[in-house]
Scaffold this active site. Structure first.
Site, PDB file in Angstrom:
ATOM      1  N   ASP A 168       2.031  -1.006   6.660  1.00  0.00           N
ATOM      2  CA  ASP A 168       3.225  -1.804   6.388  1.00  0.00           C
ATOM      3  C   ASP A 168       3.761  -1.547   4.983  1.00  0.00           C
ATOM      4  O   ASP A 168       4.977  -1.574   4.755  1.00  0.00           O
ATOM      5  CB  ASP A 168       2.913  -3.293   6.575  1.00  0.00           C
ATOM      6  CG  ASP A 168       2.760  -3.668   8.047  1.00  0.00           C
ATOM      7  OD1 ASP A 168       2.903  -2.772   8.900  1.00  0.00           O
ATOM      8  OD2 ASP A 168       2.481  -4.847   8.338  1.00  0.00           O
ATOM      9  N   HIS A 200      -0.109  -4.953  12.959  1.00  0.00           N
ATOM     10  CA  HIS A 200       0.099  -5.032  11.516  1.00  0.00           C
ATOM     11  C   HIS A 200      -1.094  -4.394  10.799  1.00  0.00           C
ATOM     12  O   HIS A 200      -2.235  -4.530  11.225  1.00  0.00           O
ATOM     13  CB  HIS A 200       0.216  -6.492  11.070  1.00  0.00           C
ATOM     14  CG  HIS A 200       1.485  -7.146  11.493  1.00  0.00           C
ATOM     15  ND1 HIS A 200       2.195  -7.996  10.680  1.00  0.00           N
ATOM     16  CD2 HIS A 200       2.183  -7.070  12.652  1.00  0.00           C
ATOM     17  CE1 HIS A 200       3.271  -8.429  11.318  1.00  0.00           C
ATOM     18  NE2 HIS A 200       3.276  -7.887  12.528  1.00  0.00           N
ATOM     19  N   ASP A 246       1.274  -4.894   0.639  1.00  0.00           N
ATOM     20  CA  ASP A 246       1.250  -5.829   1.760  1.00  0.00           C
ATOM     21  C   ASP A 246      -0.178  -6.332   1.916  1.00  0.00           C
ATOM     22  O   ASP A 246      -1.142  -5.646   1.515  1.00  0.00           O
ATOM     23  CB  ASP A 246       1.719  -5.151   3.049  1.00  0.00           C
ATOM     24  CG  ASP A 246       1.799  -6.136   4.202  1.00  0.00           C
ATOM     25  OD1 ASP A 246       2.620  -7.072   4.127  1.00  0.00           O
ATOM     26  OD2 ASP A 246       1.043  -5.979   5.184  1.00  0.00           O
ATOM     27  N   HIS A 298      -3.293  -8.551  13.479  1.00  0.00           N
ATOM     28  CA  HIS A 298      -3.724  -7.361  12.724  1.00  0.00           C
ATOM     29  C   HIS A 298      -4.941  -6.642  13.296  1.00  0.00           C
ATOM     30  O   HIS A 298      -5.285  -5.543  12.842  1.00  0.00           O
ATOM     31  CB  HIS A 298      -3.974  -7.713  11.254  1.00  0.00           C
ATOM     32  CG  HIS A 298      -4.829  -8.922  11.029  1.00  0.00           C
ATOM     33  ND1 HIS A 298      -6.104  -9.061  11.531  1.00  0.00           N
ATOM     34  CD2 HIS A 298      -4.574 -10.073  10.335  1.00  0.00           C
ATOM     35  CE1 HIS A 298      -6.607 -10.220  11.144  1.00  0.00           C
ATOM     36  NE2 HIS A 298      -5.699 -10.867  10.422  1.00  0.00           N
ATOM     37  N   GLU A 300      -3.005  -8.619   4.611  1.00  0.00           N
ATOM     38  CA  GLU A 300      -3.330  -9.277   5.875  1.00  0.00           C
ATOM     39  C   GLU A 300      -4.306 -10.397   5.556  1.00  0.00           C
ATOM     40  O   GLU A 300      -5.142 -10.274   4.632  1.00  0.00           O
ATOM     41  CB  GLU A 300      -3.939  -8.296   6.875  1.00  0.00           C
ATOM     42  CG  GLU A 300      -3.018  -7.141   7.261  1.00  0.00           C
ATOM     43  CD  GLU A 300      -1.728  -7.569   7.934  1.00  0.00           C
ATOM     44  OE1 GLU A 300      -1.677  -8.703   8.485  1.00  0.00           O
ATOM     45  OE2 GLU A 300      -0.751  -6.797   7.897  1.00  0.00           O
TER      46      GLU A 300
END
Length: 232
Positions: free
Chosen positions: A155, A150, A7, A57, A9
């Protein structure tokens, strides 16, 4: 089979408009089992963090100011990814950013043939349902109580559990293991069993009566008083 669940960000939604990747988290899985190996890194995006993205985030300009540039850690990331398939939720988004960063520092983009999108899998299994990571974790009973904002590694950890559930659950691996054990047992039995020894059959006996047997039978018949077969 080695797979990497990952994942990212970012500062926004589109790397073509100057948005950058600021965090990546990767979990290694081999034959549907987590190995305990992971990769996690923050990157200085060399641009201000929009407030809307920071609200998602929690990564601020101050926090990212002393982090490495993606270019200085790209080789380390590529070494971890190797040639494994890459699993992400809404994978097109993550691939766009990862490949944009790689191209910026002179590396080839990663082939999309390696991409596995859990969002696409979820759409086929649950048409019309909510398909966010939060919603799917709730559907499959995956604990996400520790997810306040997040985070790429967090995640990725949740997505690893979700990916297993979306593709059949842990019982698939257990079933394969049981099948393997049965095959091994059969092979062991076949390799250790001995062929039965060749049997020796006796020559078939002649079934007609001998002259001596006929004589003894006749004498027996003559000794029977008033036999039924003589009555008319």
């Amino acid at each position: 089979m080695r797979e990497i669940i990952f994942d990212t960000e970012t500062t926004g939604f589109d790397p073509q408009n100057g948005d950058r990747m600021v965090e990546i988290g990767c979990i290694e899985m081999i034959d549907r089992i987590e190995t305990g190996q992971s990769f996690h890194c923050y990157y200085n995006p060399e641009r201000p963090m929009p407030k809307a993205a920071e609200n998602v985030h929690g990564l601020s300009d101050v926090f990212l100011s002393d982090k490495k540039l993606f270019a200085s850690g790209a080789k380390e990331l590529l070494d971890f990814l190797g040639d494994a398939n890459l699993v992400a939720h809404n994978a097109q988004f993550d691939f766009n950013f990862l490949n944009a960063e790689l191209v910026l520092c002179g590396f080839k983009p990663i082939s999309r043939f390696r991409m596995i999108d859990t969002l696409a899998i979820a759409k086929s299994k649950h048409p019309g349902a909510k398909l966010s990571l939060d919603a799917l974790c709730s559907r499959y009973g995956i604990d996400r109580s520790h997810r306040v904002k997040h985070g790429a590694l967090l995640d990725a950890e949740l997505l690893t559990q979700l990916y297993i559930e979306l593709t059949g659950g842990r019982q698939i691996g257990l079933g394969l293991a049981e099948d393997s054990k049965r095959q091994e047992s059969l092979a062991t039995l076949q390799s250790t069993s001995q062929r039965p020894e060749r049997r020796t059959f006796m020559v078939a006996r002649e079934h007609h009566a001998s002259a001596d047997e006929l004589a003894r039978h006749q004498k027996f018949i003559e000794g029977i008083e008033s036999p039924l077969w003589t009555e008319v």
